[in-house]
Structure formats: structure tokens, C-alpha cells
Design a protein around this motif. Structure first.
Motif, PDB file in Angstrom:
ATOM      1  N   ARG A 291       0.459  -1.285   0.046  1.00 60.12           N
ATOM      2  CA  ARG A 291       0.114  -0.193  -0.026  1.00 60.12           C
ATOM      3  C   ARG A 291       1.138   1.055   0.177  1.00 60.12           C
ATOM      4  NH1 ARG A 291      -5.002   0.719  -2.097  1.00 60.12           N
ATOM      5  NH2 ARG A 291      -5.893   2.936  -0.168  1.00 60.12           N
ATOM      6  N   PHE A 292       0.795   2.071  -1.030  1.00 64.38           N
ATOM      7  CA  PHE A 292       1.955   3.174  -1.326  1.00 64.38           C
ATOM      8  C   PHE A 292       1.314   4.721  -1.073  1.00 64.38           C
ATOM      9  CE2 PHE A 292       4.177   6.700  -3.788  1.00 64.38           C
ATOM     10  CZ  PHE A 292       5.438   5.966  -3.546  1.00 64.38           C
ATOM     11  N   ASP A 293       1.239   5.171  -0.437  1.00 64.10           N
ATOM     12  CA  ASP A 293       0.527   6.711   0.117  1.00 64.10           C
ATOM     13  C   ASP A 293       1.946   7.872  -0.381  1.00 64.10           C
ATOM     14  OD1 ASP A 293      -0.098   9.005   0.481  1.00 64.10           O
ATOM     15  OD2 ASP A 293      -0.581   8.627   3.013  1.00 64.10           O
ATOM     16  N   ALA A 294       1.704   8.554  -2.338  1.00 66.68           N
ATOM     17  CA  ALA A 294       2.496   9.327  -2.134  1.00 66.68           C
ATOM     18  C   ALA A 294       2.826  10.733  -1.509  1.00 66.68           C
ATOM     19  CB  ALA A 294       2.662   9.638  -3.514  1.00 66.68           C
ATOM     20  N   ALA A 295       3.392  11.627  -1.350  1.00 64.76           N
ATOM     21  CA  ALA A 295       3.696  12.723  -0.494  1.00 64.76           C
ATOM     22  C   ALA A 295       2.504  13.582  -1.555  1.00 64.76           C
ATOM     23  CB  ALA A 295       5.101  13.141  -0.336  1.00 64.76           C
ATOM     24  N   GLY A 296       1.930  14.377  -0.656  1.00 64.07           N
ATOM     25  CA  GLY A 296       0.977  15.375  -1.211  1.00 64.07           C
ATOM     26  C   GLY A 296      -0.221  15.132  -1.750  1.00 64.07           C
ATOM     27  N   ALA A 297       0.134  12.855  -1.734  1.00 64.01           N
ATOM     28  CA  ALA A 297      -1.767  12.530  -2.885  1.00 64.01           C
ATOM     29  C   ALA A 297      -2.703  12.817  -1.946  1.00 64.01           C
ATOM     30  CB  ALA A 297      -0.847  11.814  -3.105  1.00 64.01           C
TER      31      ALA A 297
END
Length: 350
Positions: A291-297
Motif C-alpha cells: 500500500r503506497f501513499d505518495a507525499a501530497g497525494a
């Protein structure tokens, strides 16, 4: 990918290939040569779709691969050996050009058959955890290598120490980086690694249960014009394995953070592996999830969501046939799903 299971009690840095051949041995000196020839066919990689997203499986194709390696040892006295390793990925097709790419190139010392101190391009200490599930032939190890915050199992310019005895396996390393040799003004645009360090600890119980944990910090900067942003990576790993009769089970968890201009990219991933060996056959299954959480997304997405099935048949102790299929539900940032993949191959080790 393309690894074999390594027991936690072995300092894998200098583990000699089971098929290595001793070509020189005299008065405490020994040189072993080993190698691999491999051919694979299938839809093994990805290409861009019509919207430029890397989600479409490659067309059916094939690749030839080859490796050549050498282990060297010289006995200084009964307690200390000089040791070294060279291993290259060798051009396997005419289109590759006449090239040798270094996989390992290090020299060092081995003390009392328990402790190694080495210098050069060597195995990342994190491999002790990574290799619990990175054991399939064509695919596998997805949460390590396919993540947007990918890790590697080999490191340049590394000072590495490893100790293994009585089920305990301890490893640590510090790696310098070529980017730091240059003043900032002379560094290349884009990401420049400055240094990294890592440490792992593992223990294997007599009844077949192995546990391992590790940490790595990579320091670097992202150069844009005459400015740069710090882009450090922190990774925590924990894993377990269990071997009984013909069964092998393993699990790996990785928690990563990477600095970005507007915050931190974050990844939480796990991988589960099971296999069963009977006679010459090995059946394998692996599930990988990130599970990936990109900065600012605004939203997180499943950057990895794969079920990989495989079968292997050992022709001899040194040669095998294999086939693997990846049932993919992985996504890119906009939610578009990736295609399935498959591959089959033959491998001969000498």
C-alpha cells in the motif's frame, strides 16, 4: 529474484556455490569457479500502454542470461583467512554487447570460521530478510524490488561485517557513495546517493523456525538546477520462516519512508511464500501486497497486489525447468490495473 533459500545460520557473503569447481588448491590457497546459463521466455516485463502508463505486459519474447563467478581464499594462519569474491552478469545475447556487469567484487578476512570483514561491492545485510521470500525463478520478491521505494540486495563501496554461529546470524554494513566524491556543483542532476548503513539480526531454532529483523537508512539528495532536496530513505524489515519435511513457509514485512519536497512517501508491504518439494518437483505460491501513499497525494493505492504461482522440475542437481504465472491486481497512481505476466525457463549451474 532467482535466488535459493539461504539458512540464517550461514553468512551468505562467502557461501560457495554448491556447484562450484575448485580449479586451484595449494598450501592454503584455493580458487573456485562457478557459473550459470539461463534462458527464459514469456511476458516477463512491462511496457507503456496508450496513455504512457507502465501497465501493459510485454509481448511474448525471450532472454538469454549468463553469470560467471569466482571465490578465492588464502589461509594466513589457523584463525584467519583472506577471502574474496568476483561475480559478473555476462552478456547472454549478441544485442547485449561484449560486457561484464559486476554483481559482486569484494575482498576481506574471515576469522575463526564465524566472522567476516569485507570491503567492496557486496551483499546488503538486509538480504538476510529479503531472501526469505525472494526465492522464485522468474518473478517473486516484488515488495523489495518493484516498490516505488525499491531496495537492493547488493551495495557498492561497502564495509561489511557478519557473524554466524549456533543459530545466530548478525550482519552490519556501511556504504560510501560515489556522488559524495564530487562537490555539489559537479554532481549529476537527479538523485545522488551519499551513504547508507544497515544492520540485521536473525536466529534459527533447532526445530526449523527462523526469525530476522533489520533496518536500513539511505542518505541522498535530489539535485534540480543549483538547488537540492534531501531524499533520505528509512526501511524496517521483519521476517520469519519455517521448514518442516518438504514444506517451506516464510513471511516478510517492510515499512519504508522516503523524504519528498512536500512531505514523505510512505510504503507498507508484506509478502507470504509457501512451497512444497517432493522428489524432483517443487510447487510454489507467493502473495505480495504493498500500500503506497505518495507525499501530497489525496489517495493511497495498491502499488503491488500480486499472486505468483510456480512449478519447478529438477532435471539434475544442477539443472532445472520452471514456469511461473503472476495474477496481478497491482495499480499505478491513477488506479489503472496492471496486466498479468508469465514466464518459463531452463537453468543450468556449473
Amino acid at each position: 529474484m532467482k535466488k535459493t533459500i539461504l539458512a540464517l545460520t550461514i553468512p551468505a557473503l562467502f557461501a560457495t556455490s554448491a556447484s562450484a569447481v575448485t580449479v586451484y588448491s595449494d598450501e592454503g590457497s584455493q580458487v573456485d569457479i562457478y557459473g550459470r546459463i539461463q534462458y527464459e521466455a514469456g511476458e516477463i516485463g512491462y511496457q507503456n500502454d496508450s496513455a504512457g502508463r507502465e501497465t501493459k505486459a510485454e509481448n511474448f519474447g525471450s532472454d538469454g542470461e549468463a553469470r560467471l563467478g569466482m571465490n578465492v581464499k588464502y589461509m594466513l594462519n589457523q584463525d584467519v583467512d583472506l577471502i574474496g569474491k568476483l561475480e559478473w552478469q555476462v552478456a547472454g545475447e549478441a544485442g547485449d554487447g561484449a560486457k561484464f556487469n559486476a554483481r559482486y567484487a569484494w575482498a576481506g578476512f574471515k576469522f575463526q570460521d564465524t566472522t567476516e570483514l569485507t570491503f567492496g561491492r557486496s551483499q546488503d545485510p538486509l538480504a538476510q530478510a529479503i531472501y526469505l521470500t525472494d526465492i522464485m525463478n522468474a518473478f517473486g520478491g516484488a515488495i523489495t524490488y518493484n516498490s516505488p521505494i525499491a531496495l537492493d540486495d547488493k551495495v557498492d563501496d561497502q564495509v561489511r561485517v557478519a557473524y554466524a554461529a549456533n543459530g545466530l546470524d548478525l550482519r552490519a554494513g556501511y556504504a560510501f557513495a560515489d556522488a559524495d566524491k564530487e562537490d555539489f556543483a559537479n554532481q549529476n542532476p537527479g538523485y545522488n546517493k551519499e551513504n547508507q548503513w544497515s544492520a540485521t539480526a536473525g536466529y534459527t531454532f533447532p526445530f526449523g523456525l527462523g526469525l530476522v529483523a533489520g533496518y536500513e537508512q539511505i542518505s541522498g539528495n535530489n539535485k534540480v538546477g543549483v538547488t537540492s532536496n534531501s531524499q533520505d530513505v528509512d526501511a524496517w524489515l521483519a521476517g520469519a520462516s519455517y521448514t518442516v519435511d518438504g514444506f517451506y513457509f516464510a513471511g516478510l514485512y517492510i515499512d519504508r519512508q522516503r523524504e519528498a519536497a512536500v512531505g514523505d512517501d510512505e510504503s507498507k508491504a508484506y509478502e507470504l511464500h509457501a512451497q512444497y518439494n517432493v522428489d524432483a518437483w517443487t510447487l510454489m505460491a507467493q502473495y505480495s501486497k504493498e500500500r503506497f501513499d505518495a507525499a501530497g497525494a489525496a489517495n493511497k493505492y495498491d502499488s503491488i497486489d500480486d499472486l505468483t504461482l510456480g512449478v519447478q522440475y529438477d532435471l539434475t542437481a544442477k539443472a532445472k525447468l520452471y514456469a511461473e504465472y503472476v495474477i496481478s491486481d497491482s495499480e499505478v497512481a491513477d488506479g489503472t490495473k496492471k496486466d498479468d505476466q508469465y514466464g518459463m525457463g531452463i537453468q543450468y549451474n556449473f
